[in-house]
Design an enzyme around this catalytic site. Sequence first.
Site, PDB file in Angstrom:
ATOM      1  N   VAL A  12      66.749  53.634  29.744  1.00  0.00           N
ATOM      2  CA  VAL A  12      66.731  54.421  30.986  1.00  0.00           C
ATOM      3  C   VAL A  12      67.448  53.658  32.096  1.00  0.00           C
ATOM      4  CG1 VAL A  12      65.228  55.471  32.731  1.00  0.00           C
ATOM      5  CG2 VAL A  12      64.655  55.672  30.305  1.00  0.00           C
ATOM      6  N   ARG A 103      51.973  58.409  38.072  1.00  0.00           N
ATOM      7  CA  ARG A 103      52.184  59.871  38.051  1.00  0.00           C
ATOM      8  C   ARG A 103      50.924  60.687  38.316  1.00  0.00           C
ATOM      9  NH1 ARG A 103      55.395  60.199  32.510  1.00  0.00           N
ATOM     10  NH2 ARG A 103      57.364  59.299  33.182  1.00  0.00           N
ATOM     11  N   CYS A 142      60.026  62.882  29.842  1.00  0.00           N
ATOM     12  CA  CYS A 142      61.271  63.607  29.558  1.00  0.00           C
ATOM     13  C   CYS A 142      61.069  65.037  29.044  1.00  0.00           C
ATOM     14  CB  CYS A 142      62.124  62.810  28.588  1.00  0.00           C
ATOM     15  SG  CYS A 142      61.197  62.099  27.230  1.00  0.00           S
ATOM     16  N   GLN A 168      61.952  65.749  19.500  1.00  0.00           N
ATOM     17  CA  GLN A 168      62.429  64.758  20.462  1.00  0.00           C
ATOM     18  C   GLN A 168      63.358  63.724  19.835  1.00  0.00           C
ATOM     19  OE1 GLN A 168      58.201  65.143  22.795  1.00  0.00           O
ATOM     20  NE2 GLN A 168      59.347  63.278  23.159  1.00  0.00           N
ATOM     21  N   SER A 171      66.292  58.315  21.131  1.00  0.00           N
ATOM     22  CA  SER A 171      66.434  57.473  22.326  1.00  0.00           C
ATOM     23  C   SER A 171      65.232  57.576  23.255  1.00  0.00           C
ATOM     24  CB  SER A 171      67.719  57.808  23.085  1.00  0.00           C
ATOM     25  OG  SER A 171      67.705  59.157  23.495  1.00  0.00           O
ATOM     26  N   GLY A 172      64.421  58.617  23.102  1.00  0.00           N
ATOM     27  CA  GLY A 172      63.204  58.736  23.908  1.00  0.00           C
ATOM     28  C   GLY A 172      62.215  57.616  23.624  1.00  0.00           C
ATOM     29  N   HIS A 234      66.302  66.343  23.807  1.00  0.00           N
ATOM     30  CA  HIS A 234      65.037  66.883  23.312  1.00  0.00           C
ATOM     31  C   HIS A 234      65.149  68.413  23.267  1.00  0.00           C
ATOM     32  CE1 HIS A 234      63.517  62.949  23.565  1.00  0.00           C
ATOM     33  NE2 HIS A 234      62.581  63.071  24.490  1.00  0.00           N
TER      34      HIS A 234
HETATM   35  N1  LIG Z   1      57.996  59.842  25.814  1.00  0.00           N
HETATM   36  C1  LIG Z   1      59.308  60.354  25.611  1.00  0.00           C
HETATM   37  C2  LIG Z   1      60.306  59.657  26.472  1.00  0.00           C
HETATM   38  C3  LIG Z   1      60.414  60.362  27.745  1.00  0.00           C
HETATM   39  O1  LIG Z   1      59.805  60.086  28.759  1.00  0.00           O
HETATM   40  C4  LIG Z   1      59.734  60.216  24.176  1.00  0.00           C
HETATM   41  O2  LIG Z   1      59.033  59.485  23.452  1.00  0.00           O
HETATM   42  O3  LIG Z   1      60.699  60.856  23.788  1.00  0.00           O
END
Ligand SMILES: N[C@@H](CC=O)C(=O)O
Length: 335
Positions: A12, A103, A142, A168, A171-172, A234
């Site tokens: 990121v 958050r 994300c 997803q 890269s997440g 995603h």
């Molecule tokens: N937790 C998400 C990343 C985005 O914040 C993921 O694992 O893809």
Amino acid sequence: MRVAVLGATGMVGRTFVRLLAGHPWFRVEKLVASERSAGRKYGELVDDSPEEFRDVEVTSLPEFLRDPDVDIVFNALPASISREVEGELAQSLPVFTNARSHRYDPDVPILVPEVNLEHLELIEVQRERRGWEGFIVTNPNCSTAILTVSLAALRGFGIREVKVATMQAISGAGYSGLSALAIQDNVIPSIPGEEWKIENESRKILGELDGVEVKPAEFRISAMATRVPVLHGHTEAVFVKLEEGSLEEVREAFESFDPLGELGLPSYERPLVYSDVPQPRLHRDRGRGLTVTVGRLEGSSGSFKYVVTGHNLVRGAAGGSVLNAELAYKLGYLK
Ligand SMILES: N[C@@H](CC=O)C(=O)O
């Protein structure tokens, strides 16, 4: 304004640096990373560094905290250390963060400019309650960012229930998050903590600001998260129940959704585009990664399904955060 990027060598952090290169309002002055990276040139640590940062010497986090000397902080550090770091910096500086640490604090917005710009008013609540001169603004997880952009277009029909199954990208999970042997030729239907985040963050983002905190939206929501062998992007299959709305009206709502077109934010792109068959490889870079693509819309009588795909590192992380900072700048929260 002079900017620091914390966690500048992670997935990121690199995306922050790439998006901020040549930015008309924000100039990156400090690239902050672990003590291991400190003193080395950014280009030695990050192969695809933008040219202008190749020779910049990386600063360690403790050194940065001793004397931040910037106007804005973008944070891409892991959540495990972010709560403390962000709390310390927000005493004097605006912090825009991708970390989840703050958050869920009632006075901290999870901001998606096209969805809940009014939640920025929580900045004043933070300052009042915590005695800060700075503040913290978070971007969502994300998959939540991508989902809520699509749901915002449907808000006018009255959202009663959302079910979502995510696919997803690798890269997440971060640069060294998953081994090739685990994800190649595979689907992993488990991403720890992800479903809770999607369910709770979405309701906060789409909720109403009630003076000093957000009343979460009341729709029911259930999420199932899976990891798939896609590099970036995603994709989410969404099943939604609305109070009203025909298929044509819902499609028109997707096609016309462009709430901040007039504001002139440098990174702003149309947040949503309708396309028949959304796919991450084809559509993740749409609108420089900030546009989500919606399609496969079917249904009737308030019950609809559709697919949405978006760039997890841009719309879902760094790009969302840069847009948050641009909005705060435009609305006079950054001096
Ligand atoms: N937790 C998400 C990343 C985005 O914040 C993921 O694992 O893809």
